[in-house]
Design a protein around this motif. Sequence first.
Motif: not given
Length: 446
Positions: A171-177, A314-316
Amino acid sequence: MTYDVHIIGGGMAGSEAAWQLARRGLKVRLSEMRGGGDSTAAHQGTGLAELVCSNSFRSDDHEKNAVGLLHHEMRQLDSLLMAAAAKAQVPAGSALAVDRDVFSAEVEAALAAQPTLTVVRERIDRLPDAGLTIIATGPLTAGALAQSIGAATGAESLAFFDAIAPIVYHDSINMDVCWMASRWDKGETKDYINCPMTREEYQAFHAGLLAGEKTEFREWEANTPYFDGCMPIEVMAARGEDTLRFGPMKPVGLDNPHSATPEFPKGRWPYAVVQLRQDNKLGTLWNMVGFQTKLKHAEQVRLFRTIPGLEQAEFARLGGLHRNTFLNSPELLDRQLRLKSAPHIRFAGQITGCEGYVESGAVGLLAGLMTAAELTGRDWTPPPRTTALGALLSHITGDAEAATYQPMNINFGLFPMPPEEVKKKQRKEAYTARAKADLAQWLASA
């Protein structure tokens, strides 16, 4: 409970060896130091068969791929690891990838159900003087036991560095890019998240990898080499500006739909691509493919957030580096993985110099079968060298040159060549077809 075999190490190899022995009714004590007050530099928890690097078992194609063939052969031998992987599988195109927590839990549950198996959370500091023993402590063997192994072998073990890739929250990845796709649109699903880079973005990222602050080596680690199959990304970057673009950041076959035009309705290939692969069944965690790293944590966060689409990542888990050790097995072990100077002791898994989750489990499987045969008074006939299991075993126990021995993944270079009349384009299929036929014959005569 008294036991027939003592297995030290509850990773991939130890768990598989324990399964093969216990399901044949033999009494097994499995000692695992994690959960008993000790851990390692790479493990996060206490679960058996914990996956500490990638969550992928690599290609599952058993028609053209050597590791896929190894998957097939292990399934034919009732491998616990392959059964657990099937239950924990997550989408990864033609690869076999798993939810690492589900996978470990499946392995633990299957072993706990075996009435002749006892798992003990304890650290073993020295090689046993007597009794059949399998050492499957892997590349992160605790110091005292490593010293005991060194004393028994009469030689220092070789060593190399292994690096771990970061894991990002979805959920921290920008899927618009970014966009979902598999290379060349292979398969019915689009299993990878792709982060595109322009030439300028790639060059800045490459420069950042070279300049970024790295983990410092201790004096005793200074001359330890890397294993090529798990090379830190910044080490690859140092080999040339375009090395990454022909490796883990290869853009070929990945049409970026965000760049679609009337002339190119599917989009154009970016200059470079960072791929992320699903790491758990829920799809909440994604690992950065090929991004094993020794960059310091703060530097990782800063630099990886310059990747388009990961600006707010954000990194797990961040990447890391640990030192691996392994035996010079062609010199020290016999053809049944027994220590020549103390034949009541077998070694299994990565400590023998195989590399990879699947290979480690496969050698554990073989060690379990060998030990079961010895305990029941049966002669042991190894699988043919034309099989993946036989090729891997032969490499470890004598085919490789002891003077230059290094960790090795399964590959067709370890197999005997197919007949000369087989055309080059058909060799992979020839390797796998021959292996399957020879394994079936071996199983029928076992």
